[in-house]
Structures are given as structure tokens and as C-alpha cells.
Design a protein around this motif. Structure first.
Motif, short mmCIF file in Angstrom:
data_model
loop_
_atom_site.label_atom_id
_atom_site.label_comp_id
_atom_site.label_asym_id
_atom_site.label_seq_id
_atom_site.Cartn_x
_atom_site.Cartn_y
_atom_site.Cartn_z
N ARG A 42 39.67 42.74 66.32
CA ARG A 42 40.13 41.36 66.47
C ARG A 42 40.27 40.68 65.11
O ARG A 42 41.20 39.90 64.89
N ASP A 43 39.35 40.95 64.18
CA ASP A 43 39.44 40.36 62.85
C ASP A 43 40.73 40.76 62.15
O ASP A 43 41.33 39.97 61.41
N TRP A 44 41.16 41.99 62.37
CA TRP A 44 42.40 42.47 61.77
C TRP A 44 43.58 41.68 62.31
O TRP A 44 44.47 41.28 61.57
N VAL A 45 43.57 41.44 63.63
CA VAL A 45 44.66 40.69 64.26
C VAL A 45 44.72 39.26 63.72
O VAL A 45 45.79 38.77 63.33
N VAL A 46 43.57 38.59 63.68
CA VAL A 46 43.52 37.20 63.20
C VAL A 46 43.91 37.11 61.73
O VAL A 46 44.70 36.25 61.32
N ARG B 18 36.82 35.50 53.28
CA ARG B 18 36.45 35.30 54.69
C ARG B 18 36.51 36.60 55.49
O ARG B 18 35.61 36.90 56.28
N TYR B 19 37.56 37.39 55.27
CA TYR B 19 37.79 38.57 56.10
C TYR B 19 37.62 39.89 55.36
O TYR B 19 37.64 40.95 55.97
N GLY B 20 37.49 39.82 54.02
CA GLY B 20 37.52 41.05 53.24
C GLY B 20 38.96 41.43 52.98
O GLY B 20 39.90 40.80 53.46
#
Length: 212
Positions: free
Chosen positions: A156-160, A204-206
Motif C-alpha cells: 500500500r505504501d508503494w501505491v500511495v 516519509r516513504y523511503g
């Protein structure tokens, strides 16, 4: 052979190959936006050439910025298709629209490079780049919503993160348009906001490759 593997290896691969070709051609054609005088002669040819290099500097900078934008969109497109598992007619139509906007970029780049201090050319240039970003974001949103076309195991993090990165470029360029009514030069510097925005996403996400 099952239906999905066949679609993956044939129709999807054809779409990827066609897309890569359009990105490559658009990036290559950009260099044609750099124009220079062919009739420089003696006397004092060296001085004239140095002045010519200075005159074409805005065109070179516009070329570099547009090449960066196309390259970033190609990378996003490449990452997206790593997750795509199937395609449909609407996705193909949206992808073709995105490619059409990419192929159009050399034109506003040429105009802006020749008239960098003009507000109309800056607005058209910023709007053209924003259109590419919004279309890229719409393509990913359509594919990823409810895992419509992507691998269900996609984090999900990848999608966002991908959504936000796709929207960051048009957000910066669109907001530069009202700034241009105060100062065209300030609007150009406004584009540098892309740097802290990307840094914030990374914190935030790397790195997006880490989510891969």
C-alpha cells in the motif's frame, strides 16, 4: 496457455514497447529546440560564438528541464508496469493519451526556450507539463484502485507514494502560474520546490526503489 499469461506476454508487452518508443523519441526530439546561428563569420568570430552560446542558454535550460520531466515520467511508467498484471481498453486509451501529451512536450519547450521571459509561454509550458503529470497520476489511479489491474500483493505504501510523486510535478508547475502574474522570474524559481518535495517523500516513504 492460460488467458492472463498470454495477454501479459503479447498485448501488455506490445503496449510497453510502444510506450518506451514514444518516450525515447520525445526525449530525443527535444534537442531540436536548441537553435543557433549558422552564418557567423569573421571578423571576431570567437566573440560572436561565445555570445551565441550565451544566447542559446535559455534553450539549453528548457531542454534540460523537459528532458528531466520526460525521464521522470518514463521511470514512473516503468515502475507502474512492473506491477501491472492485465490491461483493458480504458487503460490502453488513457496510456495513449499520456503518450500524446509526452510527444507534445517538444513544442512548448521550443517556444519557452526562445521566449523564457514571456508570461504566456511560461503558462503554456507549465500547463503542458502539468497535463502530463495529471494523466500519469490518473493512469496509475485507474490501474491501482481496488487492485483493478495491478498485482494484489503490491504494498500500500508503494501505491500511495507513487500517487503523490505523480501529483507533485503538476502541483508545483500549476502553482507557478499565478506566481508568474507577480513575477515571471519568481515563477521559474518556484519550480525548484520540486527538490524539497521529493526529499520530503523520501524521508516519509523511503526511496521508491526500497518499496519495490
Amino acid at each position: 496457455m492460460s488467458e492472463e499469461p498470454r495477454e501479459r506476454t503479447l498485448e501488455l508487452d506490445r503496449l510497453v514497447n510502444f510506450s518506451d518508443a514514444v518516450f525515447a523519441i520525445a526525449a530525443t526530439v527535444l534537442v531540436l529546440s536548441i537553435n543557433y546561428s549558422h552564418n557567423l563569420q569573421q571578423p571576431d568570430l570567437d566573440r560572436k560564438l561565445w555570445r551565441e552560446f550565451g544566447d542559446v542558454l535559455p534553450q539549453v535550460l528548457a531542454y534540460g528541464l523537459s528532458f528531466y520531466i520526460i525521464a521522470r515520467n518514463w521511470l514512473a511508467h516503468h515502475r507502474m508496469f512492473r506491477m501491472i498484471r492485465r490491461i483493458d481498453a480504458r487503460f490502453i486509451a488513457m496510456n495513449i493519451t499520456l503518450l500524446g501529451l509526452i510527444a507534445l512536450l517538444p513544442y512548448p519547450t521550443d517556444v519557452y526556450g526562445n521566449y523564457p521571459s514571456s508570461r504566456p509561454t511560461l503558462i503554456v509550458y507549465a500547463a503542458s507539463i502539468s497535463a502530463v503529470g495529471f494523466m500519469s497520476a490518473a493512469l496509475w489511479f485507474y490501474a491501482s484502485r481496488s487492485n483493478r489491474l495491478i498485482d494484489p500483493s503490491t504494498p500500500r505504501d508503494w501505491v500511495v507514494h507513487s500517487h503523490l510523486r505523480a501529483l507533485s510535478i503538476p502541483a508545483v508547475f500549476l502553482t507557478s502560474i499565478p506566481v508568474s502574474f507577480v513575477s515571471v522570474a519568481a515563477a521559474r524559481f518556484w519550480w525548484l520546490l520540486l527538490i524539497p518535495v521529493r526529499v520530503a517523500f523520501t524521508r516519509r516513504y523511503g526511496k521508491i526503489t526500497d518499496i519495490w
